[in-house]
Design an enzyme around this catalytic site. Sequence first.
Site, PDB file in Angstrom:
ATOM      1  N   TYR A   1       0.821  -1.210   0.000  1.00 49.21           N
ATOM      2  CA  TYR A   1       0.000   0.000   0.000  1.00 49.21           C
ATOM      3  C   TYR A   1       0.859   1.264   0.000  1.00 49.21           C
ATOM      4  O   TYR A   1       0.452   2.289  -0.525  1.00 49.21           O
ATOM      5  CB  TYR A   1      -0.904   0.046   1.247  1.00 49.21           C
ATOM      6  CG  TYR A   1      -2.215  -0.665   1.123  1.00 49.21           C
ATOM      7  CD1 TYR A   1      -2.278  -2.025   0.883  1.00 49.21           C
ATOM      8  CD2 TYR A   1      -3.413   0.032   1.266  1.00 49.21           C
ATOM      9  CE1 TYR A   1      -3.486  -2.682   0.790  1.00 49.21           C
ATOM     10  CE2 TYR A   1      -4.630  -0.619   1.179  1.00 49.21           C
ATOM     11  CZ  TYR A   1      -4.668  -1.966   0.938  1.00 49.21           C
ATOM     12  OH  TYR A   1      -5.874  -2.603   0.851  1.00 49.21           O
TER      13      TYR A   1
ATOM     14  N   LYS B   1       3.514 -15.392   3.088  1.00 51.02           N
ATOM     15  CA  LYS B   1       3.769 -16.132   1.848  1.00 51.02           C
ATOM     16  C   LYS B   1       5.284 -16.309   1.790  1.00 51.02           C
ATOM     17  O   LYS B   1       5.952 -15.864   0.852  1.00 51.02           O
ATOM     18  CB  LYS B   1       3.202 -15.317   0.666  1.00 51.02           C
ATOM     19  CG  LYS B   1       3.227 -16.012  -0.676  1.00 51.02           C
ATOM     20  CD  LYS B   1       2.200 -17.123  -0.809  1.00 51.02           C
ATOM     21  CE  LYS B   1       2.420 -17.885  -2.106  1.00 51.02           C
ATOM     22  NZ  LYS B   1       1.590 -19.090  -2.223  1.00 51.02           N
TER      23      LYS B   1
ATOM     24  N   ASP C   1      -2.481 -18.358   1.074  1.00 53.64           N
ATOM     25  CA  ASP C   1      -3.434 -19.061   0.202  1.00 53.64           C
ATOM     26  C   ASP C   1      -4.131 -20.192   0.966  1.00 53.64           C
ATOM     27  O   ASP C   1      -5.337 -20.400   0.830  1.00 53.64           O
ATOM     28  CB  ASP C   1      -2.745 -19.576  -1.083  1.00 53.64           C
ATOM     29  CG  ASP C   1      -1.420 -20.276  -0.839  1.00 53.64           C
ATOM     30  OD1 ASP C   1      -0.929 -20.277   0.313  1.00 53.64           O
ATOM     31  OD2 ASP C   1      -0.855 -20.835  -1.807  1.00 53.64           O
TER      32      ASP C   1
ATOM     33  N   ASP D   1      -6.257  -7.093   4.202  1.00 55.45           N
ATOM     34  CA  ASP D   1      -7.390  -6.458   3.522  1.00 55.45           C
ATOM     35  C   ASP D   1      -8.289  -7.532   2.915  1.00 55.45           C
ATOM     36  O   ASP D   1      -9.509  -7.536   3.096  1.00 55.45           O
ATOM     37  CB  ASP D   1      -6.859  -5.520   2.429  1.00 55.45           C
ATOM     38  CG  ASP D   1      -7.982  -4.856   1.670  1.00 55.45           C
ATOM     39  OD1 ASP D   1      -8.920  -4.362   2.320  1.00 55.45           O
ATOM     40  OD2 ASP D   1      -7.938  -4.843   0.418  1.00 55.45           O
TER      41      ASP D   1
ATOM     42  N   ASP E   1     -12.172  -9.235   4.518  1.00 53.12           N
ATOM     43  CA  ASP E   1     -13.430  -9.230   3.753  1.00 53.12           C
ATOM     44  C   ASP E   1     -13.971 -10.659   3.669  1.00 53.12           C
ATOM     45  O   ASP E   1     -15.164 -10.903   3.836  1.00 53.12           O
ATOM     46  CB  ASP E   1     -13.214  -8.702   2.326  1.00 53.12           C
ATOM     47  CG  ASP E   1     -13.493  -7.205   2.203  1.00 53.12           C
ATOM     48  OD1 ASP E   1     -13.316  -6.491   3.219  1.00 53.12           O
ATOM     49  OD2 ASP E   1     -13.890  -6.760   1.108  1.00 53.12           O
TER      50      ASP E   1
HETATM   51  C1  IPM Z   1     -10.435  -1.259   3.981  1.00 49.72           C
HETATM   52  C2  IPM Z   1     -10.678  -0.682   2.616  1.00 49.72           C
HETATM   53  C3  IPM Z   1      -9.487   0.225   2.266  1.00 49.72           C
HETATM   54  C4  IPM Z   1      -8.248  -0.618   2.239  1.00 49.72           C
HETATM   55  C5  IPM Z   1      -9.660   1.001   0.949  1.00 49.72           C
HETATM   56  C6  IPM Z   1     -10.933   1.783   0.909  1.00 49.72           C
HETATM   57  C7  IPM Z   1      -8.458   1.883   0.687  1.00 49.72           C
HETATM   58  O1  IPM Z   1     -10.857  -1.671   1.672  1.00 49.72           O
HETATM   59  O2  IPM Z   1     -10.400  -0.484   4.957  1.00 49.72           O
HETATM   60  O3  IPM Z   1     -10.278  -2.464   4.093  1.00 49.72           O
HETATM   61  O4  IPM Z   1      -7.939  -1.252   1.215  1.00 49.72           O
HETATM   62  O5  IPM Z   1      -7.554  -0.673   3.244  1.00 49.72           O
HETATM   63 MN    MN Z   2     -10.774  -3.663   2.492  1.00 45.04          MN
END
Ligand code: IPM
Ligand code: MN
Length: 352
Positions: A142, A189, A221, A245, A249
Amino acid sequence: MKLNIALLAGDGIGPEVIDQAVKVSNAIAKKFGHDITWTPALTGAAAIDAAGEPYPDETHDICMKADAVLFGAIGHPKYDNDPSAKVRPEQGLLKMRKKLGLFANVRPTFTFPSLIDNSPLKRERIEGTDLVFLRELTGGIYFGEKGRRDDGETAYDNCIYTREEVKRLAKKGFELAMTRSKKLCCVDKANVLETSRLWRETVQAMEKDYPEVKVSYEFVDAVAMRLVQWPNSYDVLITENLFGDILTDEASVISGSMGLMPSASVGEHTSLYEPIHGSYPQATGLDIANPLATVLSAAMMFEDAFGLNEEAKAIRAVVDKSLAEGIVTEDLSGKNKAYKTSEVGDWLASNI
Ligand code: IPM
Ligand code: MN
């Protein structure tokens, strides 16, 4: 107690869900005798429109002076489909993380007994899941050097970590593991990436300082696969920025709705509390978004930033009650009545 909180509603549904968290927090303050000062500030697309900048200096000053930051969401579709846009709302979030030194993103994943059948995963797989990701938030791909060369035909994003960055995140992981089941998984990884080998080497060297913690090292993975197969086998997981990240999710699927999962970002300066979901632009202004992730983020704030555990418990209890009684937004209501975002907030506040 006097609580001085910066309020960054952001974009899309951010302001709507933040409103409900404010209602609930104010009801808690009234019940427990606290005095909250909310200081609103601009971020994201809203800040670009007003100040040409997604994280203006004025917003940063407000955050630095606050005891905690409560944050909604960032992102606007008018920037998503324009790769040439020079300023983007998301840059505000990244700048905020960097400038506030928020190097550890704490993302718990748990199930709600009343919602277990909401998850696309089988009940017997996910029942009892209670794990926490600690995602490194101010390093890695990032923030490494990025750019184009060869007349724009080649692009690169560097992934960089220092030993110190790994250490401070891992330290939080070990400490958290000590307060839970003393199990820590380092996700990397290391079979391919040099940064991962540095992570592994650093965490291995720290093991002797926490002899009670059982550490496992797993490739990202494989974790992606096992996380939805055997979520119960995990407790505290530490990982770098991009892996975290993606995996967080994925983990939100276990709970049945992204609209439920809170998070905290902690580090050098003021800590920040936010839902893990995004700005859900299609729902902006419709009063349909699920406010519970933000309300539960406020609970994390009471607990972590102020040490007010009873207050946090009271918020979680009223959220559980709303779920059990079906006072929920359309993402969770199924065939039953769907309540509006603001109705859920009013119900929670009046039941505290
Ligand atoms: C999160 C979001 C952010 C990230 C984006 C919006 C930059 O997806 O907080 O997980 O990738 O960190
Ligand atoms: Mn995210």
